[in-house]
Write a protein that holds these residues in place. Structure first.
Motif, PDB file in Angstrom:
ATOM      1  N   MET A   1      41.628  69.581  93.874  1.00  0.00           N
ATOM      2  CA  MET A   1      41.000  70.410  94.915  1.00  0.00           C
ATOM      3  C   MET A   1      40.907  71.838  94.415  1.00  0.00           C
ATOM      4  N   VAL A   2      39.748  72.461  94.648  1.00  0.00           N
ATOM      5  CA  VAL A   2      39.612  73.884  94.346  1.00  0.00           C
ATOM      6  C   VAL A   2      38.913  74.577  95.511  1.00  0.00           C
ATOM      7  N   VAL A   3      39.158  75.864  95.634  1.00  0.00           N
ATOM      8  CA  VAL A   3      38.411  76.701  96.567  1.00  0.00           C
ATOM      9  C   VAL A   3      37.830  77.869  95.785  1.00  0.00           C
ATOM     10  N   ILE A   4      36.626  78.255  96.189  1.00  0.00           N
ATOM     11  CA  ILE A   4      35.924  79.357  95.515  1.00  0.00           C
ATOM     12  C   ILE A   4      35.233  80.190  96.588  1.00  0.00           C
ATOM     13  N   ASP A   5      35.270  81.503  96.426  1.00  0.00           N
ATOM     14  CA  ASP A   5      34.402  82.381  97.212  1.00  0.00           C
ATOM     15  C   ASP A   5      34.053  83.571  96.332  1.00  0.00           C
ATOM     16  N   ILE A   6      32.803  83.567  95.852  1.00  0.00           N
ATOM     17  CA  ILE A   6      32.376  84.669  94.978  1.00  0.00           C
ATOM     18  C   ILE A   6      31.719  85.782  95.799  1.00  0.00           C
ATOM     19  N   GLY A   7      31.982  85.744  97.131  1.00  0.00           N
ATOM     20  CA  GLY A   7      31.396  86.752  98.006  1.00  0.00           C
ATOM     21  C   GLY A   7      30.240  86.199  98.824  1.00  0.00           C
ATOM     22  N   GLU A   8      30.037  84.878  98.696  1.00  0.00           N
ATOM     23  CA  GLU A   8      28.941  84.217  99.427  1.00  0.00           C
ATOM     24  C   GLU A   8      29.482  83.200 100.426  1.00  0.00           C
ATOM     25  N   GLY A   9      30.776  83.311 100.733  1.00  0.00           N
ATOM     26  CA  GLY A   9      31.389  82.387 101.680  1.00  0.00           C
ATOM     27  C   GLY A   9      32.241  81.355 100.969  1.00  0.00           C
ATOM     28  N   PRO A  10      33.186  80.769 101.729  1.00  0.00           N
ATOM     29  CA  PRO A  10      34.134  79.837 101.120  1.00  0.00           C
ATOM     30  C   PRO A  10      33.510  78.490 100.774  1.00  0.00           C
ATOM     31  N   VAL A  11      33.906  77.968  99.625  1.00  0.00           N
ATOM     32  CA  VAL A  11      33.496  76.636  99.194  1.00  0.00           C
ATOM     33  C   VAL A  11      34.785  75.862  98.887  1.00  0.00           C
ATOM     34  N   VAL A  12      34.930  74.703  99.515  1.00  0.00           N
ATOM     35  CA  VAL A  12      36.065  73.820  99.243  1.00  0.00           C
ATOM     36  C   VAL A  12      35.534  72.593  98.519  1.00  0.00           C
ATOM     37  N   LEU A  13      36.073  72.322  97.338  1.00  0.00           N
ATOM     38  CA  LEU A  13      35.608  71.199  96.530  1.00  0.00           C
ATOM     39  C   LEU A  13      36.766  70.240  96.288  1.00  0.00           C
ATOM     40  N   ILE A  14      36.566  69.007  96.734  1.00  0.00           N
ATOM     41  CA  ILE A  14      37.565  67.966  96.545  1.00  0.00           C
ATOM     42  C   ILE A  14      37.035  67.005  95.487  1.00  0.00           C
ATOM     43  N   ASN A  15      37.878  66.652  94.542  1.00  0.00           N
ATOM     44  CA  ASN A  15      37.503  65.790  93.407  1.00  0.00           C
ATOM     45  C   ASN A  15      36.245  66.291  92.698  1.00  0.00           C
ATOM     46  N   PRO A  16      36.170  67.584  92.388  1.00  0.00           N
ATOM     47  CA  PRO A  16      34.954  68.113  91.751  1.00  0.00           C
ATOM     48  C   PRO A  16      34.810  67.632  90.309  1.00  0.00           C
ATOM     49  N   GLU A  17      33.570  67.445  89.917  1.00  0.00           N
ATOM     50  CA  GLU A  17      33.246  67.074  88.525  1.00  0.00           C
ATOM     51  C   GLU A  17      32.001  67.822  88.112  1.00  0.00           C
ATOM     52  N   ILE A  18      32.054  68.423  86.942  1.00  0.00           N
ATOM     53  CA  ILE A  18      30.859  69.089  86.406  1.00  0.00           C
ATOM     54  C   ILE A  18      29.907  68.017  85.886  1.00  0.00           C
ATOM     55  N   ILE A  19      28.658  68.061  86.346  1.00  0.00           N
ATOM     56  CA  ILE A  19      27.696  67.036  85.934  1.00  0.00           C
ATOM     57  C   ILE A  19      26.556  67.604  85.092  1.00  0.00           C
ATOM     58  N   GLU A  20      26.439  68.921  85.055  1.00  0.00           N
ATOM     59  CA  GLU A  20      25.375  69.509  84.242  1.00  0.00           C
ATOM     60  C   GLU A  20      25.742  70.956  83.925  1.00  0.00           C
ATOM     61  N   THR A  21      25.447  71.353  82.690  1.00  0.00           N
ATOM     62  CA  THR A  21      25.633  72.762  82.334  1.00  0.00           C
ATOM     63  C   THR A  21      24.465  73.177  81.448  1.00  0.00           C
TER      64      THR A  21
END
Ligand code: NI
Length: 157
Positions: free
Chosen positions: A58-78
């Motif tokens: 689990m991660v949480v992110i807020d870069i100033g655009e509001g909170p994002v909660v990500l459960i079981n996140p996986e990067i699928i494209e870069t």
């Protein structure tokens, strides 16, 4: 809602691989709320569960655009590349240069159990990489180019 203790660099919990969240229980929802509280209290832009001692993906992110909660996140494209300063709430007072993709797309589950796609460039891309690395026991200091430097500001991720 509560502020939890942020674990620092030498603590073994930061070096372990986190387990997927199987079910969004009230305890998981509470952990997400507490992670956001803890991140905001520390003026961070991201926080991963192992940083508060929980080996959950689990991660949480807020870069100033509001909170994002990500459960079981996986990067699928870069794509692309960016080189810039990074910090971490588990490595207080330090910053270092890390190269990351400039664009990142990730899939995850949100706190309501919906499958979501999150994407972003620049700071969001960097935050996604940094926080998802935490779930595999990887700290930015492992990837830093050159020396870690001392910082005066609280711009930690
Ligand atoms: Ni971090």
């Amino acid at each position: 809602m509560a502020i939890r203790l942020i674990r620092e660099e030498d603590e073994p919990v930061l070096r372990k691989k986190c387990k997927p969240v199987k079910e969004i229980t009230p305890k998981i929802a509470e952990l997400a709320e507490d992670m956001l509280d803890t991140m905001y209290n520390a003026n961070g832009v991201g926080l991963a569960a192992p940083q508060v001692g929980m080996l959950k993906r689990m991660v949480v992110i807020d870069i100033g655009e509001g909170p994002v909660v990500l459960i079981n996140p996986e990067i699928i494209e870069t794509s692309g590349e960016q080189t810039g300063n990074e910090g971490c709430l588990s490595v207080p007072g330090k910053t270092g240069v890390v190269t990351r993709p400039n664009y990142v797309k990730a899939k995850a589950v949100d706190i309501t159990g919906q499958n979501i796609i999150v994407e972003g460039e620049e700071l969001m891309a960097r935050a996604l990489c940094h926080e998802i690395d935490h779930l595999d026991g990887i700290l930015y200091v492992d990837k830093v180019e050159g020396e870690l430097m001392d910082v005066e500001t609280e711009e930690d991720e």
